[in-house]
Motif scaffolding. Structure first.
Motif, PDB file in Angstrom:
ATOM      1  N   SER A   1       0.836  -1.208   0.000  1.00 60.59           N
ATOM      2  CA  SER A   1       0.000   0.000   0.000  1.00 60.59           C
ATOM      3  C   SER A   1       0.867   1.252   0.000  1.00 60.59           C
ATOM      4  O   SER A   1       0.496   2.267  -0.585  1.00 60.59           O
ATOM      5  N   THR A   2       2.046   1.159   0.635  1.00 58.97           N
ATOM      6  CA  THR A   2       2.962   2.296   0.606  1.00 58.97           C
ATOM      7  C   THR A   2       3.373   2.629  -0.832  1.00 58.97           C
ATOM      8  O   THR A   2       3.338   3.798  -1.261  1.00 58.97           O
ATOM      9  N   ILE A   3       3.755   1.600  -1.582  1.00 58.36           N
ATOM     10  CA  ILE A   3       4.188   1.812  -2.978  1.00 58.36           C
ATOM     11  C   ILE A   3       3.018   2.329  -3.814  1.00 58.36           C
ATOM     12  O   ILE A   3       3.171   3.260  -4.617  1.00 58.36           O
TER      13      ILE A   3
ATOM     14  N   ASN B   1       4.127   5.820  -4.949  1.00 56.47           N
ATOM     15  CA  ASN B   1       4.688   5.756  -6.298  1.00 56.47           C
ATOM     16  C   ASN B   1       3.628   5.752  -7.393  1.00 56.47           C
ATOM     17  O   ASN B   1       3.830   6.315  -8.454  1.00 56.47           O
ATOM     18  N   ALA B   2       2.507   5.072  -7.106  1.00 62.78           N
ATOM     19  CA  ALA B   2       1.464   5.016  -8.135  1.00 62.78           C
ATOM     20  C   ALA B   2       0.446   6.130  -7.950  1.00 62.78           C
ATOM     21  O   ALA B   2      -0.431   6.313  -8.803  1.00 62.78           O
TER      22      ALA B   2
ATOM     23  N   PRO C   1      -8.059  -2.066  -1.236  1.00 61.56           N
ATOM     24  CA  PRO C   1      -8.587  -3.235  -1.956  1.00 61.56           C
ATOM     25  C   PRO C   1      -7.572  -3.823  -2.927  1.00 61.56           C
ATOM     26  O   PRO C   1      -7.492  -5.043  -3.079  1.00 61.56           O
ATOM     27  N   LEU C   2      -6.782  -2.942  -3.560  1.00 60.06           N
ATOM     28  CA  LEU C   2      -5.779  -3.443  -4.494  1.00 60.06           C
ATOM     29  C   LEU C   2      -4.741  -4.294  -3.768  1.00 60.06           C
ATOM     30  O   LEU C   2      -4.340  -5.361  -4.248  1.00 60.06           O
TER      31      LEU C   2
END
Lengths: 254, 342
Positions: free
Chosen positions: B80-82, B86-87, B96-97
């Motif tokens: 979730s951090t990335i 980043n995204a 959810p992802l």
């Protein structure tokens, strides 16, 4: 009509040939006894039929479908239930929960609906609960439904094991020594239960050392000795056969 | 006199719902009664610990003992951090992802891991969590051993902007309650019964048509995915993550929550265990360096003498392992005179 067809089964453990080229058939709605002295291969054969052991050679057909080498749960799902020789129960669960667990393969509602507890899934469970209670009454365990399985006396544990198997709704029931160690009156009750189970349309394959029980219960008997089939026939024929007597008594008597 | 079945059931049911309502109200009112931010922090971490402990219990309910509970917690935190940093996704989209990503990963790894029940599974998970930590530490993109700092707070919802511990408390409480509802639905369905059957007797379960492999895999995937949910929260709560935070000790702690509270209580056990293990060391003012040692000793004491945990011992005091207690006393008797003479 043939329900279970065992063809040329061989099973080897290291240097020991536990079963050698054993073939016989179990007809629908019969009670077939499997007897033989210790080490004859009876339990091994049960393990092979129920999928715990894979045969080294030979094939097994259930209702004309080959089941050789299938996983235990697949074979169970096809309608073969087995009782273990040692009481194998969910010891830390109540008697009722034990039988209730036996309905696993009957649920038609998808697991997703069971998880969501949809009304249909709940109804299905309620039906299972009712049937579980009926089976407990049939096996005379109704009064003990809230006891832990571990706390039951030995004889009742055997009855419970059969009750769980019945919950599966089997067409073929494999019973491994259901009356061994029981006193004569307990044995009599159990024999009567097994007859009633057959009357419900369940075919029974039974391994048992209690000869009187076997002779009075079985329609036909298969005798194993040292992993090979010695003889097959009705109880009267088996009782008086010299080879059977020799196999049981051994050479020291002769 | 025993009450008739149905009446007793109705009464037990009513008490259960009253108890649940009281606990819910208390949990909701709690931050209003507490001023101290540090205590709020401890409460939040106890909730995180409870969720992680519940994932341990879920695997345990299916007859699997994991020492890698922290692995997917780390996966969730990093994922979730990335996704957020980043995204550029919002925290609420990243959750959810992340859950989907973890579920797929857990399915892949679990398909191999749960083939081995028993000791093999314990060792595999123990190694897996170390490998995850070491692997993450080697990737520069993930910040190496230094980890990632400056992780944003969750995006505000209306007036709730997550500037206070109270906001975070309600977020983790919501996650915890959701987990409890989902887990309870699983345990009370035929899925939970299949898990228990596999745990209590794999052989008998097999003869009932239950595929132990498939059900163990389900427990592994659900447990791992839930751990990653806690990981999402943790990353955006602490706002910095390092690989070291997800090492083997965390898994031991998680295990202790479940064992201390009571292994047979799949939901309440981890909750009690996490509360005790979060608050008691604080009030005893235990030096941080000593905590792992005390934790280890506590784990041994519980396993040896109170195998039922706190709840199990309360429910049936005979669950105390007297034979171990007696052998301990015997040892003390042997040792004491020896000490006197020496």
């Amino acid at each position: 009509m043939v329900l279970l067809r065992i063809r040329n089964i061989t099973r080897v453990f290291g240097a020991l040939i536990a079963l050698r080229d054993v073939s016989f058939e179990v007809n629908r709605s019969e009670i077939l006894g499997l007897i033989g002295p210790n080490g004859a291969g009876k339990s091994t054969l049960f393990n092979v039929i129920s999928g715990f052991h894979r045969p080294d050679k030979g094939r097994i057909f259930f209702k004309d479908t080959e089941i050789t080498g299938l996983r235990v749960d697949r074979i169970a799902a096809m309608g073969i239930s087995r009782i273990f020789q040692e009481p194998t129960l969910f010891m830390q669960e109540t008697v009722f929960e034990n039988v209730f667990s036996g309905f696993h393969r009957h649920y038609r509602e998808p697991a997703w609906n069971a998880f969501l507890h949809t009304p249909a899934a709940n109804r299905e469970e309620a039906v299972s609960r009712k049937k579980a209670a009926e089976i407990l009454d049939f096996m005379d365990l109704g009064a003990m439904r809230d006891e832990l399985a571990a706390n039951l006396p030995h004889g009742h544990q055997r009855s419970l094991a059969i009750a769980i198997a019945l919950a599966c709704g089997p067409e073929l029931l494999l019973l491994d020594e259901p009356v061994t160690g029981m006193n004569p009156s307990e044995t009599e009750v159990m024999i009567e239960k097994i007859r009633q189970i057959r009357e419900r349309g369940v075919t029974v394959l039974i391994v048992e050392h209690d000869m009187r029980a076997v002779m009075s219960l079985c329609d036909r008997i298969v005798v194993l000795n040292l992993g090979e089939k010695l003889l097959e026939g009705p109880p009267d024929k088996i009782k008086n056969d010299q080879r059977v007597i020799e196999a049981y008594l051994g050479k020291q008597v002769i | 006199m025993k009450l008739p079945d149905s009446l007793a059931l109705v009464k037990a049911h009513r008490y259960k719902w009253i108890a649940i309502a009281i606990v819910l109200i208390a949990l909701t009112a709690l931050p209003l009664l507490i001023e101290n931010n540090y205590i709020k922090h401890l409460l939040i971490m106890a909730c995180v610990g409870t969720i992680l402990g519940m994932t341990f219990s879920m695997l345990f309910s299916a007859g699997l003992i994991t020492l890698g509970a922290a692995a997917f917690y780390a996966v969730g935190a990093y994922s979730s951090t990335i996704l957020v940093m980043n995204a550029g996704l919002s925290f609420w989209a990243a959750i959810p992802l992340t859950l989907i990503i973890t579920a797929v990963l857990a399915l892949g790894f679990g398909a191999v891991f749960v083939r081995n029940a028993g000791v093999a599974f314990v060792i595999i998970t123990l190694i897996f969590v170390q490998v995850v930590v070491l692997a993450v530490a080697q990737v520069e993109f993930l910040g190496g051993w230094g980890g990632i700092i400056g992780i944003p707070r969750p995006d505000p919802i209306g007036k709730v902007n997550f500037a206070t511990k109270t906001d975070y408390y309600y977020l983790i409480l919501a996650m915890l309650l959701l987990t409890i509802v989902v887990f309870n639905a699983l345990y009370s369905s035929r899925i939970g019964r299949a898990w228990r059957a596999i745990k209590l007797s794999p052989n008998l379960a097999g003869t009932l048509g239950i595929n132990p492999y498939r059900y163990r895999l389900l427990a592994f995937v659900v447990g791992s995915t839930t751990a990653s949910l806690a990981g999402c929260f943790y990353a955006h709560y602490s706002q910095s993550i390092t690989p070291g935070a997800f090492g083997g000790w965390l898994s031991i702690y998680v295990q202790l929550y479940a064992v201390l509270g009571g292994l047979e209580f799949y939901i309440l056990g981890p909750a009690i265990g996490a509360l005790v293990m979060t608050f008691v060391p604080e009030y005893l003012r235990i030096v941080k360096e000593w905590e792992p040692i005390i934790t280890g000793v506590l784990l041994l004491i519980v396993i040896l003498f109170f195998p039922g945990g706190i709840l199990g011992t309360i429910r049936s005091p005979q669950a105390l392992n007297m034979s171990n207690l007696q052998s301990l006393l015997k040892w003390l008797k042997v040792l004491l005179p020896h000490n006197k003479n020496g």
